[in-house]
Write an enzyme that holds these catalytic residues in place. Structure first.
Site, PDB file in Angstrom:
ATOM      1  CG  ASP A 142       5.411   5.920  -4.122  1.00 22.28           C
ATOM      2  OD1 ASP A 142       5.169   5.225  -4.039  1.00 22.28           O
ATOM      3  OD2 ASP A 142       3.780   5.524  -5.247  1.00 22.28           O
ATOM      4  CG  ASP A 197      -1.462   1.723  -3.405  1.00 24.14           C
ATOM      5  OD1 ASP A 197      -0.098   1.820  -2.897  1.00 24.14           O
ATOM      6  OD2 ASP A 197      -0.942   2.136  -5.051  1.00 24.14           O
TER       7      ASP A 197
HETATM    8  C1  GLA Z   1       2.059   4.150  -4.748  1.00 25.16           C
HETATM    9  C2  GLA Z   1       1.663   4.708  -4.042  1.00 25.16           C
HETATM   10  C3  GLA Z   1       0.461   5.334  -3.263  1.00 25.16           C
HETATM   11  C4  GLA Z   1      -0.017   6.440  -4.171  1.00 25.16           C
HETATM   12  C5  GLA Z   1       0.551   6.121  -5.481  1.00 25.16           C
HETATM   13  C6  GLA Z   1       1.349   7.491  -7.024  1.00 25.16           C
HETATM   14  O1  GLA Z   1       1.010   3.304  -5.300  1.00 25.16           O
HETATM   15  O2  GLA Z   1       1.264   3.539  -2.508  1.00 25.16           O
HETATM   16  O3  GLA Z   1       0.229   6.137  -2.736  1.00 25.16           O
HETATM   17  O4  GLA Z   1       0.992   7.474  -3.700  1.00 25.16           O
HETATM   18  O5  GLA Z   1       1.793   5.171  -6.026  1.00 25.16           O
HETATM   19  O6  GLA Z   1       1.276   7.202  -7.629  1.00 25.16           O
END
Ligand code: GLA
Length: 496
Positions: A142, A197
Site C-alpha cells: 500500500d 478504492d
Molecule cells: C488502501 C487500499 C485498500 C486497502 C486499505 C487498507 O486504501 O487501497 O485496498 O488495502 O488501504 O487500509
C-alpha cells in the site's frame, strides 16, 4: 530513464508469475480491518474450495490490512499471535496444503493506512525476507504514510528486496495510480492499482466502480502477460449491487483483463453470486493467454461497445454495456470489432451459454439499464477454454527420523481445467542434490513426484522451491510457472 532503443525489462519475463491476471480473494472490501484474523482467512480458504471457486481458478488468499504483525525492538517483524495463533507461517502452511496460494499485505511508508501495522520504509529488505520466511506467494504493498517518498523509487527498492529474499512472489503495487505505475512498474512487479478504492468496507458502490472502470479503460495499452492494470478488488456479491450490476461489473473486469480478487464474504454467497464468480466462459476471457486488455471502440448514446481483445484461438471478446438509465438497443457491426462486413461469424453469449450464427454484417442487442452482453465472436463454433490450473497441494513435507540414507517420495497432482491437455510440465533443473522430481501425465492431470534422498545429509532442516514451466498448446504462449515448497527434516531436529 531508459534509453530509446532499450526494451523495458518485464519482471515476469524471469519469474513467469501472473502471466494471466491473478485470481483470489482479499478481505478489505467486505470486512475492513478488525474482523480479520486467522479463523476468518481459514474459513474463506475452505469456502474457496467448497464453493467451486478454486476449481474456477481463484487461488491467492490472505489478510489485507488487519493486525498481522508488529516490529520488535530488534527491528524484526513478529506475527501478532492474538489474531494469528498459528503464526503467519502456520497460516501459509494451511493455505498451501489445500492447493491455494498465500497473500499478505504491507505498506511502502512508515505505517499501514490505519497505523495498525509497521510499514516497510527503511526495513524493505528485512521485511521482504520475513514475508519469504512466512512463505507468502503474493504481496500487496500500500501507499499510506509515504510523505516525501517517490513511488517509482520506493516500489523499485521493494522489488529488489523481494528478489533478494529469493522467493517467487507476485508483487501487487497499491499506489492508487500515484506516480503513474503503468509507465514503469512492469519491470518491478506484476500488477498495479490504477485508481482509488472501489468502496468503503462493507458496501459496494456502483458509481465508484464506474469511475474506476473509466480510469482503467484508458490504460489498456500498458497491460499484458505478467503486468496488469488493477482497477481494485471485486465488489461482486456485496451489499449494494443488483444482480444485473453484479454480472455487468464482473464482465467489465473480465474484459479489462483485471485481476479477479473477490472481495465478498465467500461463506455466505447466493447461488447467483456463485454463478457469476465461477462463470468459466467469462473467466476464460479474463484468463486468456494472450493477456490483452479490451477497451471501448465505439459509444452509442449511453451504450459502450468494448472490443480489441483477440483471444488465444483466433476468436475475440466483445462486450456491449448499457451504462445508462434507459433501455438501449445497440447494433454492433463486424467492422466495429475489426472484422470484414462480409465475414460469417458465430456469436457465443457467455451469460446465456448459447451460440448463434454464423451471421454476416453484425448483431443487434437490446439491453436494460446497467446490463451487458458479453460475447465471444469467431469464425469457428468451437470456443475452446484456456487452461486453468488446479493443484491438490503446494506443499510437501518430509521427515527422516535418522540420519542414515533414506528415500522418501511425495506427490502433487495438478489438473488442467481447460479444453486441451497440456504438454508435460518441465521442472527447472536447479534443484538441490537431495531432491529429484519426475512428471507423469494422465490426460488432464499430471503428477509431480518428488523424491528426497537423505544420504550424506547432516541432521537439520532443508527447504527447496520447485519450479515447473509449461506452454498453452493452442497459442503456444508461455503459462504462469507452477511453484511449490518442499521441506525435509533429517534426524528429528525441531522446526523453528
Ligand atoms: C488502501 C487500499 C485498500 C486497502 C486499505 C487498507 O486504501 O487501497 O485496498 O488495502 O488501504 O487500509
Amino acid at each position: 530513464m531508459r534509453g530509446q532503443n532499450q526494451a523495458p525489462k518485464i519482471r515476469a519475463a524471469e519469474d513467469s508469475l501472473a502471466l494471466t491476471p491473478p485470481m483470489g480473494w482479499y478481505p478489505w472490501n467486505e470486512f475492513g480491518q478488525d474482523p480479520q484474523n486467522e479463523r476468518l482467512i481459514k474459513e474463506i480458504a475452505d469456502a474457496l474450495i467448497s464453493s467451486g471457486m478454486k476449481d474456477a481458478g481463484y487461488v491467492y488468499v490472505g489478510p489485507d490490512e488487519g493486525r498481522c504483525f508488529s516490529r520488535g525492538a530488534d527491528g524484526k517483524l513478529t506475527p501478532t499471535l492474538a489474531g494469528y495463533p498459528s503464526g503467519l507461517r502456520g497460516l501459509g502452511d494451511y493455505i498451501h496444503q489445500r492447493g491455494l496460494k498465500y497473500a499478505l499485505y504491507t505498506d511502502a511508508g512508515t505505517h499501514t493506512c490505519s497505523n495498525a501495522m509497521p510499514g516497510t520504509k527503511d526495513h524493505e529488505f528485512e521485511d521482504m525476507a520475513a514475508f519469504a520466511r512466512w512463505r507468502a506467494d503474493y504481496v500487496k504493498i500500500d501507499w499510506c504514510n509515504t510523505e516525501g517518498q517517490d513511488p517509482a523509487q520506493s516500489y523499485t527498492k521493494l522489488g529488489h528486496a523481494q528478489l533478494a529474499a529469493g522467493r517467487p512472489i507476485v508483487f501487487s503495487l497499491c499506489s492508487w495510480g500515484e506516480g503513474g505505475p503503468w509507465k514503469w512498474a512492469a519491470s518491478v512487479g506484476h500488477l498495479w492499482r490504477t485508481t482509488g478504492d472501489i468502496c468503503a468496507p462493507g458496501k459496494a458502490d456502483w458509481g465508484a466502480a464506474m469511475r474506476n472502470t473509466a480510469a482503467n479503460e484508458k490504460l489498456y495499452a500498458a497491460a499484458g502477460p505478467g503486468h496488469w492494470n488493477d482497477p481494485d478488488m471485486l465488489i461482486t456479491g456485496m451489499d449494494g449491487l443488483s444482480e444485473t450490476q453484479n454480472r455487468s461489473f464482473f464482465s467489465l473486469w473480465c474484459m479489462m483483463a483485471a485481476p479477479l480478487m473477490a472481495g465478498n464474504d465467500l461463506r455466505k454467497m447466493t447461488a447467483s453470486t456463485i454463478e457469476i464468480l465461477t462463470n468459466r466462459e467469462a473467466i476464460a476471457i479474463n484468463q486468456d493467454p494472450l493477456g490483452i486488455q479490451g477497451h471501448i471502440v465505439r459509444r452509442e448514446g449511453q451504450a459502450e461497445i468494448w472490443a480489441g481483445k483477440p483471444l488465444f484461438d483466433g476468436s475475440q471478446a466483445v462486450l456491449v454495456f448499457n451504462s445508462g438509465t434507459a433501455p438501449a438497443q445497440v447494433r454492433v457491426t463486424w467492422p466495429d470489432i475489426g472484422s470484414a462486413e462480409s465475414a460469417s461469424l458465430y456469436i457465443r453469449n457467455l451469460w446465456t451459454h448459447q451460440t448463434t450464427g454464423p451471421q454476416r454484417g453484425g448483431i443487434t442487442v437490446s439491453l436494460p439499464p446497467t446490463d451487458v452482453a458479453l460475447l465471444r465472436i469467431s469464425k469457428s463454433n468451437a470456443f475452446p477454454a484456456p487452461p486453468v490450473i488446479v493443484a491438490d497441494s503446494y506443499w510437501l513435507s518430509f521427515r527422516a527420523p535418522g540420519p542414515g540414507p533414506q528415500k522418501l517420495t511425495g506427490a502433487i497432482t495438478v489438473k488442467t481445467n481447460g479444453s486441451d491437455e497440456l504438454p508435460l510440465w518441465k521442472v527447472r533443473p536447479s534443484l538441490p542434490s537431495w531432491l529429484t522430481v519426475s512428471v507423469t501425465k494422465h490426460g488432464k492431470s499430471q503428477t509431480l513426484t518428488s523424491t528426497v534422498s537423505t544420504g550424506g545429509l547432516a541432521k537439520g532442516l532443508y527447504h527447496a522451491v520447485v519450479r515447473a514451466d509449461n506452454i498453452e498448446p493452442v497459442s503456444r504462449q508461455p503459462m504462469s510457472a507452477l511453484y511449490y515448497d518442499v521441506d525435509l527434516e533429517v534426524g528429528g531436529s525441531a522446526r523453528n
